[in-house]
Write a protein that holds these residues in place. Structure first.
Motif, PDB file in Angstrom:
ATOM      1  N   GLY A 134       6.684  -9.173  -3.306  1.00  0.00           N
ATOM      2  CA  GLY A 134       5.368  -9.534  -2.632  1.00  0.00           C
ATOM      3  C   GLY A 134       5.323 -10.970  -2.820  1.00  0.00           C
ATOM      4  N   SER A 135       6.058 -11.669  -3.654  1.00  0.00           N
ATOM      5  CA  SER A 135       6.152 -13.118  -4.058  1.00  0.00           C
ATOM      6  C   SER A 135       6.852 -13.911  -2.695  1.00  0.00           C
ATOM      7  N   GLU A 136       7.490 -13.167  -1.791  1.00  0.00           N
ATOM      8  CA  GLU A 136       8.052 -13.775  -0.664  1.00  0.00           C
ATOM      9  C   GLU A 136       7.132 -14.602   0.027  1.00  0.00           C
ATOM     10  N   TYR A 137       5.868 -14.325   0.261  1.00  0.00           N
ATOM     11  CA  TYR A 137       5.016 -15.012   1.312  1.00  0.00           C
ATOM     12  C   TYR A 137       4.592 -16.360   0.657  1.00  0.00           C
ATOM     13  N   ASN A 138       4.652 -16.364  -0.664  1.00  0.00           N
ATOM     14  CA  ASN A 138       4.360 -17.593  -1.188  1.00  0.00           C
ATOM     15  C   ASN A 138       5.342 -18.731  -1.505  1.00  0.00           C
ATOM     16  N   ILE A 139       6.333 -18.100  -1.733  1.00  0.00           N
ATOM     17  CA  ILE A 139       7.707 -18.975  -1.944  1.00  0.00           C
ATOM     18  C   ILE A 139       8.485 -19.406  -0.619  1.00  0.00           C
ATOM     19  N   ILE A 140       8.363 -18.667   0.377  1.00  0.00           N
ATOM     20  CA  ILE A 140       8.926 -19.223   1.686  1.00  0.00           C
ATOM     21  C   ILE A 140       8.827 -20.632   1.966  1.00  0.00           C
ATOM     22  N   THR A 141       7.470 -20.956   1.923  1.00  0.00           N
ATOM     23  CA  THR A 141       7.454 -22.350   2.308  1.00  0.00           C
ATOM     24  C   THR A 141       8.120 -23.612   1.636  1.00  0.00           C
ATOM     25  N   ASP A 142       8.297 -23.289   0.157  1.00  0.00           N
ATOM     26  CA  ASP A 142       8.929 -24.245  -0.545  1.00  0.00           C
ATOM     27  C   ASP A 142      10.440 -24.205  -0.096  1.00  0.00           C
ATOM     28  N   ILE A 143      10.938 -22.931   0.267  1.00  0.00           N
ATOM     29  CA  ILE A 143      12.318 -22.943   0.721  1.00  0.00           C
ATOM     30  C   ILE A 143      12.687 -23.683   1.966  1.00  0.00           C
TER      31      ILE A 143
END
Length: 235
Positions: free
Chosen positions: A166-175
């Motif tokens: 579920g953390s993918e939605y928050n982290i993808i922007t940083d990547i």
């Protein structure tokens, strides 16, 4: 048992429910890993020089092993889950698999991690959702993407895989905002965890597209999705 339950659940998928997840580009595909823990990738973009980041290991490195066996890739695996760390420490891991006992987040440091309600299960989460406890938590080490690549001295990555509950939605922007060039990004989507999960997935797919990535493969469960950087296909 956790893997078996997930496989049974996925057989009940209604494709019409996921009509917002569509292939945007046709590309060569190959499945790497077992039925439960695998992802599609374009094999033509892999070689024995490929660098793989694998976020979310659990107790299943079939994806990572498949890449090592088929392409002799170098895999860097990350998981902060205590049960996963203990499992990895007790495995005879492949020489090309390098495990790090921390996870990925928007910032580096300690964070509270929700452990699964079912003690037979492995996957915990930074996100409070139905499968994890709001009381049974543990402090874990997390690192930002920028700090991870700086530590490992990588300015490009061939594949970045995320199964991070579920953390993918928050982290993808940083990547995506990083200067690191990534050819393929494979993500397990957990939109079922959120009331607005469909909107989160649509936003993620749009963000990927706007940053030069096209969706080229979707698993039968509609949870594992794979993106390729358009410019990588031109090389």
């Amino acid at each position: 048992m956790e893997a078996v339950l997930n496989i049974i659940k996925r057989k009940l998928i209604n494709p019409l429910k996921y009509n917002h997840i569509k292939i945007g580009l046709r590309s060569k595909v190959k499945w790497y890993g077992n039925k439960y823990g695998g992802f599609y990738l374009n094999p033509d973009l892999l070689s024995d020089q490929s660098i793989i980041y694998s976020f979310g290991i659990g107790e299943d490195i079939s994806f990572d092993q498949s890449l090592i066996e088929n392409r002799q890739c170098k895999v860097y695996g990350f998981d902060p889950t205590p049960k996963s760390i203990a499992w990895c420490m007790n495995q005879d891991l492949p020489a090309n698999f390098h495990f790090y006992p921390f996870g990925i987040s928007n910032k580096s440091g300690k964070e509270m991690f929700h452990l699964p309600k079912n003690k037979d299960h492995v996957s915990g989460s930074l996100v409070l959702q139905d499968n994890v406890s709001d009381k049974d938590m543990v402090e874990v080490e997390m690192q930002s993407f920028s700090d991870i690549v700086k530590m490992l001295k990588h300015d490009r990555i061939d594949v970045l895989k995320m199964d991070i509950e579920g953390s993918e939605y928050n982290i993808i922007t940083d990547i995506l905002q990083s200067s690191v060039e990534i050819d393929q990004i494979a993500i397990e989507l957990h939109e079922r965890f959120f009331d607005d999960g469909k909107d989160k997935t649509i936003q993620l797919v749009n963000d990927m597209k706007h940053n030069g990535y096209d969706l080229f493969a979707i698993s039968d469960s509609y949870e594992e999705v794979s993106f390729v950087r358009r410019d990588a296909l031109k090389n």
